[in-house]
Scaffold this active site. Structure first.
Site, short mmCIF file in Angstrom:
data_model
loop_
_atom_site.label_atom_id
_atom_site.label_comp_id
_atom_site.label_asym_id
_atom_site.label_seq_id
_atom_site.Cartn_x
_atom_site.Cartn_y
_atom_site.Cartn_z
N HIS A 187 0.81 -1.22 0.00
CA HIS A 187 0.00 0.00 0.00
C HIS A 187 0.85 1.27 0.00
CE1 HIS A 187 -3.73 2.17 0.65
NE2 HIS A 187 -3.27 2.71 1.77
N PHE A 188 1.80 1.36 0.92
CA PHE A 188 2.66 2.55 1.03
C PHE A 188 3.87 2.38 0.12
CE2 PHE A 188 0.20 3.38 4.83
CZ PHE A 188 0.21 4.76 4.94
#
Length: 306
Positions: free
Chosen positions: A266-267
């Site tokens: 996600h990041f």
């Protein structure tokens, strides 16, 4: 051996309708401007390394939303995505930003697309990083999250379960090929802010409001198809919330978008900055000059273009 100068990053506040908005800014005024819209549960600090890399050549501006980071909201502030967009719109007015490329990540997607819809002439281009706008891009976990609405019994308690350190940390490390490349600073600082008085209540309010974003997906898709902004899509394929099908879905409305799927979660900036930053540095001038259009399509899967 010469050392490249690190840009100065200013840290400021500006008043927007009673909200004291904190923001970071670097780069020369007059350079192509990138408005960086952060995700949950983070804030503008997630862009610190990107600002150090690109700040000599481009103007980068990253605000904290109400309920996040260093921004201070008054008592009684209504935490909804519509209100976050209101504050960001007031923020760009306060800074006199009449043209910018939008970087949308996670919550930055619904905030940024609301802003784009209101002010299409200001959007010189889009950089989409794990910011979903399509039903195809919702995992089962994301659908469970969206189902939390104020009418659901126990929804506030369920949403609050996401606001603890193990979950915050897992959002950073999950899906990465090498978790040692992810600094602990990000999730530690995120949790610090989540644990401040009133912050968890604000985040629960936003969680129970997230369904309003999904309801607007068709409207945003129509906006993208109509305006066809120059778009760079960089996406962590192992995102447990927004799988890579969400990245590919943009191509239905933005067939000339540049797409890069990376082997991370996600990041994505945390461990893939060395790959993402050059893509942004290449894209920004072309978007700013109106040259990142039809016939310029690029696509890569993994780390190597094909």
């Amino acid at each position: 051996m010469g050392i490249t100068a690190v840009p100065q990053v200013a840290h400021r506040f500006v008043e927007v309708d009673g909200v004291r908005v904190f923001y970071r800014e670097t780069g020369p005024v007059g350079a192509p401007t990138l408005l960086l819209l952060h995700g949950f549960p983070s804030a503008s600090h997630q862009f610190r390394r990107l600002m150090d890399v690109l700040g000599n050549d481009f103007r980068l501006i990253a605000p904290d939303y109400p309920g996040f980071g260093h921004t201070e909201a008054p008592a009684g502030f209504t935490y909804s995505f519509e209100r976050l967009a209101d504050v960001v719109e007031g923020f760009v007015d306060a800074l006199g930003l009449d043209r910018y490329v939008l970087y949308t990540f996670d919550f930055g997607g619904p905030v940024g697309l609301r802003l784009a819809e209101r002010r299409p002439a200001a959007v010189a281009g889009l950089i989409v990083q794990n910011a979903n706008a399509y039903a195809e891009g919702l995992s089962e976990m994301a659908r469970d999250f969206i189902a939390l609405t104020p009418e659901v019994e126990g929804a506030r308690e369920k949403a609050a379960e996401l606001l603890v350190l193990p979950v915050t940390r897992s959002q950073y490390e999950g899906g990465t090929a090498d978790p040692t490349l992810v600094a602990p600073d990000g999730w530690t600082l995120d949790q610090h802010f989540l644990d401040q008085p009133g912050r968890k209540e604000a985040q629960v309010d936003l969680a129970l409001n997230y369904h309003t974003n999904v309801a607007l997906y068709p409207k945003w898709q129509a906006w993208l198809a109509e305006h066809r902004p120059a778009t760079l899509i960089v996406w962590g394929r192992n995102d447990i919330f927004f799988p890579a099908t969400g990245a590919h879905a943009y191509l239905a409305d933005l067939p000339d978008a540049e797409l890069h799927i990376l082997d991370t979660g996600h990041f994505a900036l945390e461990d893939k900055l060395p790959e993402i930053a050059p893509l942004i540095a290449d894209f920004l001038p072309r978007a700013w000059d109106g040259k990142a259009r039809a016939g310029d399509r690029k696509e890569s899967i993994g780390s190597v273009s094909r």
